[in-house]
Design a protein around this motif. Structure first.
Motif, PDB file in Angstrom:
ATOM      1  N   THR A  79       0.787  -0.998   0.106  1.00 51.05           N
ATOM      2  CA  THR A  79      -0.354   0.437   0.054  1.00 51.05           C
ATOM      3  C   THR A  79       0.708   1.030  -0.330  1.00 51.05           C
ATOM      4  N   GLU A  80       0.567   1.927  -1.196  1.00 53.51           N
ATOM      5  CA  GLU A  80       1.482   3.207  -0.985  1.00 53.51           C
ATOM      6  C   GLU A  80       0.274   4.606  -0.827  1.00 53.51           C
ATOM      7  N   CYS A 129      -3.845  -3.287  -9.459  1.00 53.50           N
ATOM      8  CA  CYS A 129      -3.704  -2.411  -8.672  1.00 53.50           C
ATOM      9  C   CYS A 129      -5.503  -1.854  -7.927  1.00 53.50           C
ATOM     10  N   GLN A 130      -5.301  -0.872  -7.259  1.00 55.80           N
ATOM     11  CA  GLN A 130      -6.577  -0.386  -7.135  1.00 55.80           C
ATOM     12  C   GLN A 130      -6.162   1.163  -6.585  1.00 55.80           C
ATOM     13  N   TRP A 131      -6.381   1.593  -6.834  1.00 56.32           N
ATOM     14  CA  TRP A 131      -5.995   3.084  -6.332  1.00 56.32           C
ATOM     15  C   TRP A 131      -7.380   4.327  -6.441  1.00 56.32           C
ATOM     16  N   ALA A 132      -7.078   5.268  -5.379  1.00 58.69           N
ATOM     17  CA  ALA A 132      -7.559   6.471  -5.473  1.00 58.69           C
ATOM     18  C   ALA A 132      -7.360   7.245  -5.220  1.00 58.69           C
ATOM     19  N   SER A 133      -8.348   8.828  -5.485  1.00 52.48           N
ATOM     20  CA  SER A 133      -7.565  10.304  -5.250  1.00 52.48           C
ATOM     21  C   SER A 133      -8.265  10.688  -4.536  1.00 52.48           C
ATOM     22  N   THR A 187      -4.190   6.991  -3.142  1.00 57.95           N
ATOM     23  CA  THR A 187      -3.354   5.615  -2.085  1.00 57.95           C
ATOM     24  C   THR A 187      -4.028   4.860  -3.268  1.00 57.95           C
ATOM     25  N   THR A 188      -2.775   3.899  -3.934  1.00 61.42           N
ATOM     26  CA  THR A 188      -2.355   2.221  -4.134  1.00 61.42           C
ATOM     27  C   THR A 188      -2.035   1.270  -3.395  1.00 61.42           C
ATOM     28  N   MET A 189      -2.928   0.546  -3.929  1.00 58.07           N
ATOM     29  CA  MET A 189      -2.900  -1.024  -3.240  1.00 58.07           C
ATOM     30  C   MET A 189      -2.766  -2.045  -4.417  1.00 58.07           C
ATOM     31  N   CYS A 190      -1.235  -2.622  -4.205  1.00 62.01           N
ATOM     32  CA  CYS A 190      -1.111  -3.919  -5.090  1.00 62.01           C
ATOM     33  C   CYS A 190      -0.921  -5.447  -5.089  1.00 62.01           C
ATOM     34  N   GLN A 191      -1.124  -6.264  -5.681  1.00 63.40           N
ATOM     35  CA  GLN A 191      -1.189  -7.443  -4.651  1.00 63.40           C
ATOM     36  C   GLN A 191      -1.118  -8.263  -6.127  1.00 63.40           C
ATOM     37  N   MET A 228       0.170   2.265 -14.338  1.00 62.06           N
ATOM     38  CA  MET A 228      -1.265   2.967 -13.704  1.00 62.06           C
ATOM     39  C   MET A 228      -1.891   3.850 -13.545  1.00 62.06           C
ATOM     40  N   THR A 229      -1.256   3.867 -12.393  1.00 62.54           N
ATOM     41  CA  THR A 229      -1.691   5.562 -12.287  1.00 62.54           C
ATOM     42  C   THR A 229      -1.384   6.663 -12.628  1.00 62.54           C
ATOM     43  N   PRO A 230      -0.588   7.082 -13.157  1.00 63.10           N
ATOM     44  CA  PRO A 230      -0.445   8.077 -13.922  1.00 63.10           C
ATOM     45  C   PRO A 230      -0.473   8.134 -14.970  1.00 63.10           C
TER      46      PRO A 230
END
Length: 136
Positions: free
Chosen positions: A56-57, A79-83, A89-93, A113-115
């Protein structure tokens, strides 16, 4: 071959056939990103076990890291992210199914993917704003 040796041979074969999946096991930032090799566990409670690594970042800084066992249905390989506001917040598994395979960093698609998502969303918003401005 004696009866005792035969029993030992059969038990050894059975334990190898039905052996549990072995995974690295740890949680937290220190000692889980690196230096985790001494922490191992056998996944015996799952029907279809997988080893996993998750991170988690928050705003690009690692805030949690873990390795262990999951049921196969819990493994999403995503990976899932929320802003919300100024916080990203980025959560990868990542999951795998061979002994001690969860050595990765779980950076997955989140790093790339986030950028891209921000660029696509930003580009869409900008295009909509430009088309609205030119149609007036």
């Amino acid at each position: 071959m004696s009866g005792v040796a035969l029993v030992i041979l059969i038990l050894g074969f059975i334990s190898n056939v039905s052996g549990a999946l072995e995974c690295y096991f740890c949680s937290g930032i220190n000692g889980c990103q690196t230096g985790f090799e001494d922490n191992k566990t056998e996944c015996r409670t799952q029907t279809s076990p997988r080893c996993y690594v998750a991170r988690t970042e928050v705003n690009g800084h690692v805030t949690n890291f873990s390795r262990g066992c999951y049921e196969a249905t819990q493994c999403n390989f995503i990976c899932q992210w929320a802003s919300p506001g100024d916080v990203t917040t980025t959560m990868c598994q990542e999951c795998c199914n061979t002994n001690l395979c969860n050595t990765g960093s779980a950076r997955g698609a989140g790093t790339f993917m986030t950028p891209i998502i921000h660029l696509l969303v930003g580009g869409t918003v900008m295009a909509l704003a430009m088309s609205t401005a030119t149609s007036k």
